[in-house]
Design an enzyme around this catalytic site. Sequence first.
Site, mmCIF file in Angstrom:
data_model
loop_
_atom_site.group_PDB
_atom_site.id
_atom_site.type_symbol
_atom_site.label_atom_id
_atom_site.label_comp_id
_atom_site.label_asym_id
_atom_site.label_seq_id
_atom_site.Cartn_x
_atom_site.Cartn_y
_atom_site.Cartn_z
ATOM 1 N N HIS A 245 0.655 -1.167 -0.151
ATOM 2 C CA HIS A 245 -0.263 0.561 -0.120
ATOM 3 C C HIS A 245 1.055 1.354 -0.525
ATOM 4 O O HIS A 245 0.232 2.453 -0.263
ATOM 5 C CB HIS A 245 -0.911 -0.083 1.363
ATOM 6 C CG HIS A 245 -2.062 -1.080 1.401
ATOM 7 N ND1 HIS A 245 -3.033 -0.852 0.481
ATOM 8 C CD2 HIS A 245 -2.283 -2.337 2.227
ATOM 9 C CE1 HIS A 245 -3.743 -1.922 0.406
ATOM 10 N NE2 HIS A 245 -3.626 -2.666 1.543
ATOM 11 N N GLU B 251 -5.370 -11.827 7.167
ATOM 12 C CA GLU B 251 -6.018 -11.057 7.701
ATOM 13 C C GLU B 251 -7.594 -11.138 6.498
ATOM 14 O O GLU B 251 -8.631 -10.326 6.281
ATOM 15 C CB GLU B 251 -5.691 -9.199 6.695
ATOM 16 C CG GLU B 251 -4.987 -9.985 5.474
ATOM 17 C CD GLU B 251 -4.339 -8.374 4.876
ATOM 18 O OE1 GLU B 251 -3.981 -7.062 5.641
ATOM 19 O OE2 GLU B 251 -3.267 -9.028 3.833
ATOM 20 N N ASP C 100 -7.743 -4.937 7.636
ATOM 21 C CA ASP C 100 -8.304 -5.903 6.402
ATOM 22 C C ASP C 100 -9.214 -7.340 7.576
ATOM 23 O O ASP C 100 -11.278 -7.154 7.269
ATOM 24 C CB ASP C 100 -8.062 -6.958 5.781
ATOM 25 C CG ASP C 100 -7.369 -5.907 4.055
ATOM 26 O OD1 ASP C 100 -7.949 -5.173 3.824
ATOM 27 O OD2 ASP C 100 -5.660 -6.150 4.259
#
Length: 256
Positions: free
Chosen positions: A46, A151, A177
């Site tokens: 990310h 996750e 998540d």
Amino acid sequence: MSAFALAQRLRAGETVYAAWCSLASPIVAETIAREGFSAVVLDIQHGLWDTASVIAGIGALAHAGSTPVVRVPLNDFAFVSRALDFGAEAIIAPMINSAADARQFAGVAKYPPLGERSWGPQRAMALQGKTAAVDYLRGANDGTLTLAMIETPAALANVEAIAATPGIDALFIGPYDLSTALSGGKAQDVQAPEVERAIDRIGAAAKKACKISGIYCRDAERALAMAKRGFRFITVGSDQGFLRDGAAAQWQALKG
Ligand code: 3PY
Ligand code: MG
């Protein structure tokens, strides 16, 4: 930093707090490391890192005596061995949802007989001051770490099989998540009861398989609480958050 120090410490049962960097700045990562973080995660999934900046970031962390850890992009198993070749000593792979994902991850991260990591760690060897290939080869499988992110509900359902996969060294929880999925996309409460139960279940699966457990934490308070619950590789905050908090504090002081 001695070669493979992070793996040695975690395998010995120590707790390690790591910083988390998304801003694609080697100097920011190095500056944070020099405050005392013995490991720093460079987040490519990310974060803003590209190949050139992550190579420079790994070098900057090694210079600061901190172990470079890389989170690779989703399903980018080819980048796992590249990041190890660049000198990362631990890899976090997002959304490892099944034993098959775990086998694929371990396969590219570990040399035979554990996996099929392809040979080419020239930069990693240089950072460790090694010139004999066999010195790196003999230490690499134990000295580098694979952290499989748990996750998603699928990962939770398969967590015991993922933990038991040879070549997977650690389970690493992505609470954001996980809480997004467990709330059906309605909330991001990482302390909701169902998320806390999932966190405990993942910790127990790691323990049962004699693997390291880790988790992403937003701040030091949560990180210390997670250490008390038995987690050993704990990431704290982010470079962007540290910068924003520092800037906000100064701005508030100016406004009075
Ligand atoms: C998550 O919480 O989902 C993460 O991936 C931590 O960065
Ligand atoms: Mg995540």
